[in-house]
Design a protein around this motif. Sequence first.
Motif, PDB file in Angstrom:
ATOM      1  N   ALA A   1       0.849  -1.186   0.000  1.00  0.00           N
ATOM      2  CA  ALA A   1       0.000   0.000   0.000  1.00  0.00           C
ATOM      3  C   ALA A   1       0.884   1.236   0.000  1.00  0.00           C
ATOM      4  N   ALA A   2       0.415   2.284  -0.644  1.00  0.00           N
ATOM      5  CA  ALA A   2       1.132   3.559  -0.668  1.00  0.00           C
ATOM      6  C   ALA A   2       0.620   4.428   0.472  1.00  0.00           C
ATOM      7  N   LEU A   3       1.527   4.931   1.294  1.00  0.00           N
ATOM      8  CA  LEU A   3       1.175   5.819   2.394  1.00  0.00           C
ATOM      9  C   LEU A   3       1.861   7.163   2.188  1.00  0.00           C
ATOM     10  N   SER A   4       1.151   8.242   2.464  1.00  0.00           N
ATOM     11  CA  SER A   4       1.680   9.583   2.243  1.00  0.00           C
ATOM     12  C   SER A   4       2.942   9.820   3.069  1.00  0.00           C
TER      13      SER A   4
ATOM     14  N   LEU B   1       5.962   8.766   2.459  1.00  0.00           N
ATOM     15  CA  LEU B   1       6.941   7.692   2.402  1.00  0.00           C
ATOM     16  C   LEU B   1       7.416   7.478   0.972  1.00  0.00           C
ATOM     17  N   ASP B   2       8.705   7.149   0.841  1.00  0.00           N
ATOM     18  CA  ASP B   2       9.242   6.829  -0.471  1.00  0.00           C
ATOM     19  C   ASP B   2       8.960   5.356  -0.772  1.00  0.00           C
ATOM     20  N   GLY B   3       8.066   5.123  -1.675  1.00  0.00           N
ATOM     21  CA  GLY B   3       7.735   3.763  -2.056  1.00  0.00           C
ATOM     22  C   GLY B   3       6.659   3.160  -1.173  1.00  0.00           C
ATOM     23  N   PRO B   4       6.073   2.071  -1.629  1.00  0.00           N
ATOM     24  CA  PRO B   4       4.986   1.424  -0.891  1.00  0.00           C
ATOM     25  C   PRO B   4       5.499   0.668   0.329  1.00  0.00           C
ATOM     26  N   VAL B   5       4.594   0.381   1.261  1.00  0.00           N
ATOM     27  CA  VAL B   5       4.900  -0.464   2.407  1.00  0.00           C
ATOM     28  C   VAL B   5       4.310  -1.847   2.150  1.00  0.00           C
ATOM     29  N   LYS B   6       4.938  -2.852   2.737  1.00  0.00           N
ATOM     30  CA  LYS B   6       4.410  -4.201   2.676  1.00  0.00           C
ATOM     31  C   LYS B   6       3.460  -4.389   3.849  1.00  0.00           C
TER      32      LYS B   6
ATOM     33  N   VAL C   1      -6.119   7.732   4.326  1.00  0.00           N
ATOM     34  CA  VAL C   1      -5.905   7.335   5.712  1.00  0.00           C
ATOM     35  C   VAL C   1      -6.891   8.098   6.594  1.00  0.00           C
ATOM     36  N   GLU C   2      -7.721   7.375   7.325  1.00  0.00           N
ATOM     37  CA  GLU C   2      -8.724   8.005   8.174  1.00  0.00           C
ATOM     38  C   GLU C   2      -8.196   8.270   9.577  1.00  0.00           C
ATOM     39  N   SER C   3      -7.368   7.360  10.068  1.00  0.00           N
ATOM     40  CA  SER C   3      -6.784   7.549  11.391  1.00  0.00           C
ATOM     41  C   SER C   3      -5.560   6.664  11.523  1.00  0.00           C
ATOM     42  N   ALA C   4      -4.675   7.033  12.442  1.00  0.00           N
ATOM     43  CA  ALA C   4      -3.481   6.242  12.727  1.00  0.00           C
ATOM     44  C   ALA C   4      -3.234   6.289  14.225  1.00  0.00           C
ATOM     45  N   SER C   5      -3.346   5.160  14.880  1.00  0.00           N
ATOM     46  CA  SER C   5      -3.199   5.086  16.329  1.00  0.00           C
ATOM     47  C   SER C   5      -2.544   3.763  16.696  1.00  0.00           C
ATOM     48  N   ALA C   6      -2.400   3.555  17.999  1.00  0.00           N
ATOM     49  CA  ALA C   6      -1.825   2.291  18.456  1.00  0.00           C
ATOM     50  C   ALA C   6      -2.677   1.098  18.034  1.00  0.00           C
ATOM     51  N   ASP C   7      -3.961   1.350  17.737  1.00  0.00           N
ATOM     52  CA  ASP C   7      -4.840   0.263  17.307  1.00  0.00           C
ATOM     53  C   ASP C   7      -4.582  -0.163  15.868  1.00  0.00           C
ATOM     54  N   GLY C   8      -4.051   0.749  15.068  1.00  0.00           N
ATOM     55  CA  GLY C   8      -3.791   0.430  13.677  1.00  0.00           C
ATOM     56  C   GLY C   8      -3.960   1.641  12.781  1.00  0.00           C
ATOM     57  N   ILE C   9      -3.657   1.442  11.497  1.00  0.00           N
ATOM     58  CA  ILE C   9      -3.799   2.496  10.493  1.00  0.00           C
ATOM     59  C   ILE C   9      -5.047   2.188   9.691  1.00  0.00           C
ATOM     60  N   ASP C  10      -6.038   3.066   9.783  1.00  0.00           N
ATOM     61  CA  ASP C  10      -7.326   2.838   9.131  1.00  0.00           C
ATOM     62  C   ASP C  10      -7.363   3.553   7.791  1.00  0.00           C
TER      63      ASP C  10
ATOM     64  N   GLY D   1       7.256   7.053  13.914  1.00  0.00           N
ATOM     65  CA  GLY D   1       8.147   7.782  13.004  1.00  0.00           C
ATOM     66  C   GLY D   1       7.459   8.212  11.728  1.00  0.00           C
ATOM     67  N   TRP D   2       6.136   8.276  11.772  1.00  0.00           N
ATOM     68  CA  TRP D   2       5.387   8.620  10.545  1.00  0.00           C
ATOM     69  C   TRP D   2       4.226   9.539  10.894  1.00  0.00           C
ATOM     70  N   GLN D   3       4.137  10.640  10.173  1.00  0.00           N
ATOM     71  CA  GLN D   3       3.055  11.598  10.411  1.00  0.00           C
ATOM     72  C   GLN D   3       2.166  11.681   9.184  1.00  0.00           C
ATOM     73  N   PRO D   4       1.022  10.999   9.205  1.00  0.00           N
ATOM     74  CA  PRO D   4       0.183  10.965   8.010  1.00  0.00           C
ATOM     75  C   PRO D   4      -0.633  12.232   7.785  1.00  0.00           C
TER      76      PRO D   4
END
Length: 313
Positions: free
Chosen positions: A243-246, A248-253, A271-280, A309-312
């Motif tokens: 998936a591509a995340l804002s 970041l260089d290149g997609p994540v696995k 991306v709707e939210s990013a927390s300890a529960d997960g990235i939605d 280390g990621w700020q969406p």
Amino acid sequence: MRIVFAGTPEFARQALQALMAAGHDIPLVLTQPDRPAGRGLKLMPSAVKQAALETSVPVLQPHSLKLDGKYPDEAAAARQALLDAAPDAMVVAAYGLILPRWVLDLPRHGCLNIHASLLPRWRGAAPIQRAIDAGDAETGITIMQMDEGLDTGNMLLRRTLPITPEHTAASLHDDLAALGAQAIVEALRRLEDGSLTGTPQDAAVATYAAKLEKSEAPLDFTQPAEALARRVRAFNPFPGATAALSGLDGPVKVWKAVALAQPAKGRPGEVESASADGIDIAAADGVLRILELQKAGGKRQAAATFIQGWQPF
């Protein structure tokens, strides 16, 4: 019985060891040539070769079994070795080479294949992954009498296995390898006592499990969240859903994800939210929550660690 075994990966190794434990005489093993592996690309023996050598079973590794093909000398040597072995049957499991007619006809009882699906569903190269990806409720093992078609021979024995929401391709592979080892031992026992009979496949309901391609890895968030979660499980570990995340260089696995029973707020892929529960992430009809992921060149991480280390937004 006197059995020649042909197989290559871990799936096949378990079957070979089960046949040995059951007391069958294995005079010869066929497996693929050693392949480069690891960072140093050293030639490594297959899992089946390693198991055969541990028990001093002779091993042949022809590049082809076609007498009129690119490697006629290797094929001719394999033919003579098979004739000398005089097998009652050949057992084949994820071997990786096409068996020409002379091989199919050589053993007294022909060649029996351990196939990781409930034939005629998912003939072909990637039945485990395609079953998960399609949302099948169950899969299994089919012991099949081989012919010259692609997984088209008569079915001799079938054993089913439920596909759970926790199954990945890796874990389902392991469960099916164990089931396949049990099934081939039972099939040979019944072959010996004359109670094993073949049932033709219904070609009208056959499906094809195409080989996995890296081009299939990117997740398409215009698809339903449930389909995306299945794709993540089906492609774990190979080729790996991405998936591509804002930012970041290149997609994540994406190693682990679940579909949430809630409507999406944004457009597919946002991306709707990013927390300890997960990235939605919004999908076509819901939300995919990514639980474990990995940046290119990085380590596999839980979402709670990754987002530090990621700020969406």
